[in-house]
Design a protein around this motif. Structure first.
Motif, PDB file in Angstrom:
ATOM      1  N   ASN A 136       0.880  -1.170   0.000  1.00 50.06           N
ATOM      2  CA  ASN A 136       0.000   0.000   0.000  1.00 50.06           C
ATOM      3  C   ASN A 136       0.917   1.219   0.000  1.00 50.06           C
ATOM      4  N   ALA A 137       1.157   1.749  -1.203  1.00 46.51           N
ATOM      5  CA  ALA A 137       2.150   2.827  -1.346  1.00 46.51           C
ATOM      6  C   ALA A 137       1.491   4.189  -1.227  1.00 46.51           C
ATOM      7  N   GLY A 138       1.894   4.950  -0.221  1.00 50.45           N
ATOM      8  CA  GLY A 138       1.388   6.315  -0.032  1.00 50.45           C
ATOM      9  C   GLY A 138       2.475   7.327  -0.357  1.00 50.45           C
ATOM     10  N   SER A 139       2.178   8.613  -0.066  1.00 50.02           N
ATOM     11  CA  SER A 139       3.125   9.658  -0.445  1.00 50.02           C
ATOM     12  C   SER A 139       4.384   9.606   0.414  1.00 50.02           C
ATOM     13  N   SER A 140       4.249   9.251   1.689  1.00 48.63           N
ATOM     14  CA  SER A 140       5.447   9.248   2.529  1.00 48.63           C
ATOM     15  C   SER A 140       5.666   7.904   3.222  1.00 48.63           C
ATOM     16  N   GLU A 173      -6.112  11.796 -12.792  1.00 48.21           N
ATOM     17  CA  GLU A 173      -6.822  13.071 -12.605  1.00 48.21           C
ATOM     18  C   GLU A 173      -7.912  12.951 -11.535  1.00 48.21           C
ATOM     19  N   LEU A 174      -8.385  11.738 -11.278  1.00 49.56           N
ATOM     20  CA  LEU A 174      -9.408  11.550 -10.252  1.00 49.56           C
ATOM     21  C   LEU A 174      -8.791  11.401  -8.849  1.00 49.56           C
ATOM     22  N   ALA A 175      -7.552  10.970  -8.783  1.00 48.16           N
ATOM     23  CA  ALA A 175      -6.883  10.791  -7.471  1.00 48.16           C
ATOM     24  C   ALA A 175      -5.432  11.230  -7.591  1.00 48.16           C
ATOM     25  N   PRO A 176      -5.237  12.547  -7.806  1.00 43.59           N
ATOM     26  CA  PRO A 176      -3.872  13.034  -8.091  1.00 43.59           C
ATOM     27  C   PRO A 176      -2.886  12.805  -6.948  1.00 43.59           C
ATOM     28  N   LEU A 177      -3.409  12.651  -5.726  1.00 43.42           N
ATOM     29  CA  LEU A 177      -2.487  12.473  -4.596  1.00 43.42           C
ATOM     30  C   LEU A 177      -2.150  10.997  -4.364  1.00 43.42           C
ATOM     31  N   HIS A 178      -2.980  10.100  -4.899  1.00 49.26           N
ATOM     32  CA  HIS A 178      -2.804   8.688  -4.550  1.00 49.26           C
ATOM     33  C   HIS A 178      -2.315   7.813  -5.683  1.00 49.26           C
ATOM     34  N   ASN A 179      -2.988   7.867  -6.849  1.00 44.91           N
ATOM     35  CA  ASN A 179      -2.621   6.928  -7.915  1.00 44.91           C
ATOM     36  C   ASN A 179      -1.153   7.019  -8.333  1.00 44.91           C
TER      37      ASN A 179
END
Ligand code: ADP
Length: 447
Positions: free
Chosen positions: A26-30, A145-151
Motif C-alpha cells: 500500500n504505497a502512499g506519499s510518505s 486526474e481523479l486521485a492526483p495524490l494517490h494513484n
C-alpha cells in the motif's frame, strides 16, 4: 488500521500446504505499508491464510525507517539512508530473506510468488481487481486526474516491485473504488448539468471498497447466508469514515462521493456540507478554492468541532474526564450523522438484515456503537448491551437474538482481501499455469 497493533497472527496451518506467498503493498506519499501473506484457494475457503509479517517503511528526511512485525511476535526496526521506494523495498527483502528475520518461508526473493497492490482509484475503468499488464498500468495512469495524490504513488509502488522482483512476477491491482461499481446511475449521478459528468467524470465513485467488501464477505460466512441474501449496511468508522448499502451482496450506494470528502463526519473531514459554504468560506476567510478544500479535508470533522483532536479515543476520554461542551458536540454530530445514513440506506434498500461496524472506531468503541444505534429500535435494532461492551476488536453479533435488524462488529482486513484477490486473479488469469512452478530464484534476485 494501525498496521503494527494487531496480534492476530495466525499460525495453525502448515506452510508446506500453501501455494503462494503474496506481498501486499500500500504505497502512499510518505510511507509504504506491507504485509506478506501465505494463502491459496483452500486457505481462503477455510479462512486460514497465514500472515508472515507486516510493517511499514516511512520516509524521514534523507532516510527511511523500516518497521517489521514478524509472525512469531518479534519486532525489527532499522533505518536506511535512502528516500527511494525501490531501494527501500530491496533493503526490506534483503532483511526478510536473511536468517536474522526468522521468516523461514521466505529464503530468497523467489519465494515471494506475487505482489498485490492497493490502488486508490479505478475510475469507471476497473470494476474488479486486475492482473497488472501495460494496459492496466495505463488505465491506472488515466485515473490520476481523479486521485492526483494517490494513484501516482500506487504506480510508483508497482514499478518499484517490478524492478525488485523482475517483470515476470505476477502483480495485481486491487482498487478502493471497484466494489462500488455496482452502484446504479440514479445513486451515482449528482444533480449538476449532465455534460459535467460527460466532460469531467463528475459522479459518485465511493471509497473504502476493499473494507466494505471484506466485511460483507465475512458477514456472509458468520451469518451463514448466500450472497443474494446479503442485505446489510456497512459502517467503516476509522480516521476516514464511510457507509455502504449492500443489497444482494453488491454495493448499491455509499456515502463517500467523487472524493472521500463526502458523507459521514470523519477525523478531520467535514463530510456532507451545503456546497455554497465552500465559496462562502473562501470569500470570508480569503482562501483559494484549493485551500478551502484542504480546510474541509484536514481541519474539519471531529478535529474542527472539538478544536482538540481527530482521535476518537482521546475525545471519549476527555468527555469522561471534563465533559467539555465542544468535545461532546463533536461526538454527538459524528454519531447523529452515522445514524442518519443508516436511516437513509434502510429506505434506499427497502430494509436490511444487519448493520456491520468496522474500522478503528467501529471495532473498538462500544460507546460510539451504542450511541449510533440508540434510537434505531423503531427499525428493529436492539443492542445486547453486554455483548456490545465485551466486543472490542473482535468479530461478534452485538444485537439481541430477537432483533429484526441485527448489529455485528467485524474487524476489517483490507490487506488480506488484497492477498486473496491476488491469488484469485492469478488463478483466473493467463499466468495460472505458472502456479505449480514458482518463478526461478535467479530470475527474481534483488538487483
Ligand atoms: P485509519 O482510518 O487511519 O486506518 P483506524 O481505522 O485505525 O484509522 O481508526 C482510527 C480511529 O479509531 C481513531 O479515531 C482512534 O481514536 C479510533 N479508536 C481506536 N481505538 C479506539 C477505542 N478503543 N475507542 C475509541 N476509538 C478508538
Amino acid at each position: 488500521m494501525a498496521v503494527l497493533e494487531t496480534t492476530d497472527l495466525v499460525d495453525d496451518l502448515s506452510l508446506d500446504e500453501l501455494l503462494m506467498n503474496v506481498l501486499v503493498l500500500n504505497a502512499g506519499s510518505s510511507s509504504l505499508k506491507f504485509q506478506l501473506i501465505a494463502t491459496d484457494r483452500d486457505a481462503i475457503a477455510a479462512n486460514k491464510d497465514v500472515r508472515l509479517c507486516r510493517g511499514q517503511i516511512d520516509r524521514f528526511g534523507g532516510e527511511v525507517l523500516i518497521v517489521v512485525l514478524v509472525r512469531d511476535g518479534s519486532r525489527k526496526k532499522f533505518s536506511v539512508s535512502t528516500r527511494d521506494m525501490q531501494a527501500s523495498l530491496e533493503h526490506l527483502m534483503r532483511w526478510i530473506t536473511s536468517d536474522a528475520s526468522g521468516i523461514h518461508e521466505i529464503q530468497a526473493v523467489g519465494d515471494v510468488h506475487a505482489v498485490g497492490h492497493r490502488v486508490v482509484h479505478g475510475g469507471e475503468l476497473f470494476g474488479e481487481s486486475k492482473l497488472i499488464n501495460d494496459e492496466v498500468l495505463k488505465g491506472i495512469e488515466d485515473c490520476i486526474e481523479l486521485a492526483p495524490l494517490h494513484n501516482p504513488n500506487n504506480i510508483k509502488g508497482i514499478l518499484a516491485a517490478r524492478q525488485v522482483f523482475g517483470p515476470n512476477l505476477p502483480q495485481v491491482a486491487v482498487f478502493d473504488t471497484s466494489f462500488h461499481h455496482s452502484i446504479p446511475e440514479h445513486a451515482y449521478l449528482y444533480a449538476v448539468p449532465y455534460h459535467l459528468y460527460r466532460r469531467h467524470h463528475i459522479r459518485r465513485y465511493g471509497f473504502h471498497g476493499t473494507s466494505h467488501r471484506y466485511v460483507t464477505e465475512r458477514y456472509q460466512m458468520l451469518a451463514g447466508v448466500s450472497t443474494e441474501q446479503t442485505n446489510i449496511i456497512t459502517l467503516h468508522l476509522g480516521n476516514g469514515c464511510s457507509a455502504a448499502a449492500i443489497r444482494g451482496g453488491s454495493s448499491i450506494d455509499t456515502s463517500m462521493g467523487m472524493t472521500p470528502l463526502e458523507g459521514l463526519v470523519m477525523g478531520t473531514r467535514s463530510g456532507d456540507i451545503d456546497p455554497a459554504i465552500v465559496s462562502l468560506i473562501a470569500t470570508k476567510e480569503g482562501l483559494s478554492a484549493g485551500e478551502t478544500e484542504a480546510l474541509l479535508n484536514t481541519q474539519s470533522g471531529l478535529l474542527g468541532i472539538s478544536g482538540l483532536t481527530n482521535d476518537m479515543r482521546v475525545l471519549l476520554q476527555e468527555q469522561a474526564k471534563h465533559d467539555d461542551r465542544r468535545v461532546r458536540l463533536a461526538i454527538e454530530v459524528f454519531c447523529y450523522r452515522a445514524r442518519k445514513y443508516i436511516g437513509a440506506f434502510l429506505a434506499c434498500m427497502g430494509g436490511a438484515d444487519a448493520v456491520v461496524f468496522t474500522g478503528g472506531i467501529g471495532e473498538n468503541s462500544p460507546e460510539i456503537r451504542a450511541r449510533i444505534c440508540h434510537g434505531l429500535e423503531w427499525a428493529g435494532l436492539r443492542l445486547d448491551d453486554n455483548r456490545n461492551k465485551q466486543t472490542v476488536g473482535l468479530e461478534s453479533q452485538i444485537s439481541t437474538h430477537d432483533s429484526r435488524l441485527h448489529a455485528f462488529v467485524i474487524p476489517t482486513d483490507e490487506e488480506l482481501l488484497i492477498a486473496r484477490d491476488t491469488v484469485r486473479c492469478i488463478l483466473a488469469g493467463p499466468c495460472s499455469s505458472q502456479l505449480g512452478r514458482p518463478p526461478k530464484v535467479e530470475e527474481l534476485r534483488v538487483h
